[in-house]
Motif scaffolding. Structure first.
Motif: not given
Lengths: 249, 165
Positions: A54-60, A63-64, A66-68, A70, A96, A100, B8-9, B120
């Motif tokens: 499930g831990h498959r996608f990571a933000p670029s 993008f990170r 850009r959000i910061q 903003q 967060f 984490a 994001f995930n 997850v």
């Protein structure tokens, strides 16, 4: 309670969502029921695999950033309200970070416990679970010389209900470990002894009961000891005490 | 922003598209900042922010499409008999993570989201129910079906590998 009734609750058992009393009763049941035990292990395995898959996608990074930026931009735009906004961002970042860290520790611990359980089960399923077969601690301990980068003491089992089966070298988290196999009646207890590196210490010091196995772990003289068995918490504790006494001698 | 990665995930799994996932996370962050006063201290922050993301997803074009499918699938799911699987231990002994990811992709959105939140993101049934706005019993039944589907998919793939068909 019949197996069918337990089977209906097996997902809740795997997810630790049963009431404490029921969870304990289920623990007891799986110790004597191969069908439910296998099913529970199977489901633990799938759950763990889903966690990894499930831990498959990571933000670029873009993008990170850009959000910061903003978020920073909003602070400028609403200059009059910058203090509450800053507090909000700080609070979010704190939550967060804490979430984490806790999640990471929990994941690391679960993965390590799963690896320990896997080695314990697969080792006992092997045609020969030990490479040095002896009930004599003075034969087993010297056998490890030159095979592992540390030494340890084995307990005197005279007068106890345990007997030594033997030992072998295994690898846990890429660390060489002495795997000692003890027997209590028809049950086996595996004891891992290895250097207490940060990745190994993630297993923690407390005793756990997961997937119907009782696990106990502690550190002594720079070594980490981990006991895992299906024999029950009382037997795991008794062997733990014997090993702790031996380590001090 | 560690939870940022989790958001994001989850967004990527829901939308199945990187650009849409970025838009979804961006909107979620904006809404969370704007509505932070509505977050009650002492309640679960993860559940709160995942609920915002999920609600935002269901108002997007992709989410609306998924929601349209959901109503039909939900009826089918509710009427479906839960088939208890036979032991697949041997077939599942070596789980291929890439295959499992494909199995998760095959799930409908209601099953996929509950599986991701519980397995997850490690939300409890109660937290997942709060995030999804559904009863705990529905979380349990969807989770069971999701795992069942994933197991069946994996078992099918394993058989195909073994038989070469």
């Amino acid at each position: 309670m019949v197996c069918e009734t337990w089977m209906e609750k097996i997902d809740q058992y795997v997810d630790a969502e049963l009431a404490a009393k029921e969870q304990t009763a289920f623990d007891e049941h799986v110790k004597t029921c191969p069908r439910c035990s296998l099913e529970a292990l199977d489901r633990f395995k799938v759950k763990q695999a889903v966690q990894i898959a499930g831990h498959r996608f990571a933000p670029s990074t873009e993008f990170r950033d850009r959000i910061q930026s903003q978020i920073s931009g909003k602070k400028v735009a609403t200059r009059r309200n910058w203090i509450p906004a800053l507090i909000v961002v700080a609070a979010m970042l704190t939550v967060f970070a804490v979430s984490a860290i806790m999640m990471k520790q929990r994941l690391e611990r679960q993965r390590l416990l799963a690896e320990i359980a896997d080695i314990h089960v697969s080792n006992l399923a092997a045609s020969s679970p030990v490479d040095v077969v002896s009930t004599d601690r003075h034969t087993v301990k010297p056998w490890f010389q030159g095979k592992i980068p540390f030494t340890f003491n084995l307990p005197d089992l005279n007068g106890s209900e345990f007997s030594l089966v033997g030992g072998r070298v295994v690898y846990l988290q890429h660390e060489p470990a002495a795997l000692l196999v003890f027997k209590y009646r028809n049950h086996y207890l595996s004891v891992f002894v290895l250097r207490n590196t940060p990745s190994i210490s993630a297993v923690g010091a407390v005793g756990t009961e997961e997937a119907s196995f009782t696990t106990k772990s502690w550190a002594s003289n720079g070594l980490r000891y981990i006991v895992i068995t299906d024999a029950g918490p009382a037997q795991a504790k008794a062997l733990t005490e014997l090993l702790k006494t031996a380590a001090k001698s | 922003m560690p939870l940022f990665d989790s958001l994001f995930n989850f967004a990527h799994w829901l939308t199945q598209d990187r650009t849409e996932a970025e838009d979804l996370v961006q909107e979620t962050c904006a809404k969370a900042l704007k509505g932070f006063s509505s977050f009650q201290l002492g309640t679960n922050f993860r559940a709160w922010i995942f609920r915002i993301l999920r609600n935002t997803f269901y108002t997007s074009r992709t989410g609306l499409k998924a929601a349209a499918l959901v109503s039909i699938e939900e009826q089918e799911l509710d009427n479906a008999v839960i088939i208890r699987d036979t032991p697949e231990s041997v077939l599942l002994s070596q789980i291929d993570i890439a295959e499992l990811q494909r199995a998760i992709e095959q799930l409908s959105v209601p099953l996929r989201e509950v599986l991701l939140l519980c397995d997850v993101e490690e939300l409890s049934y109660r937290e997942a129910a709060d995030t999804l706005g559904i009863p705990v019993g529905t979380v349990m039944s969807r989770l069971s079906r999701a795992r069942q589907s994933a197991r069946q998919y994996l078992a099918g793939e394993s058989r195909t590998r073994v038989t070469g068909r």
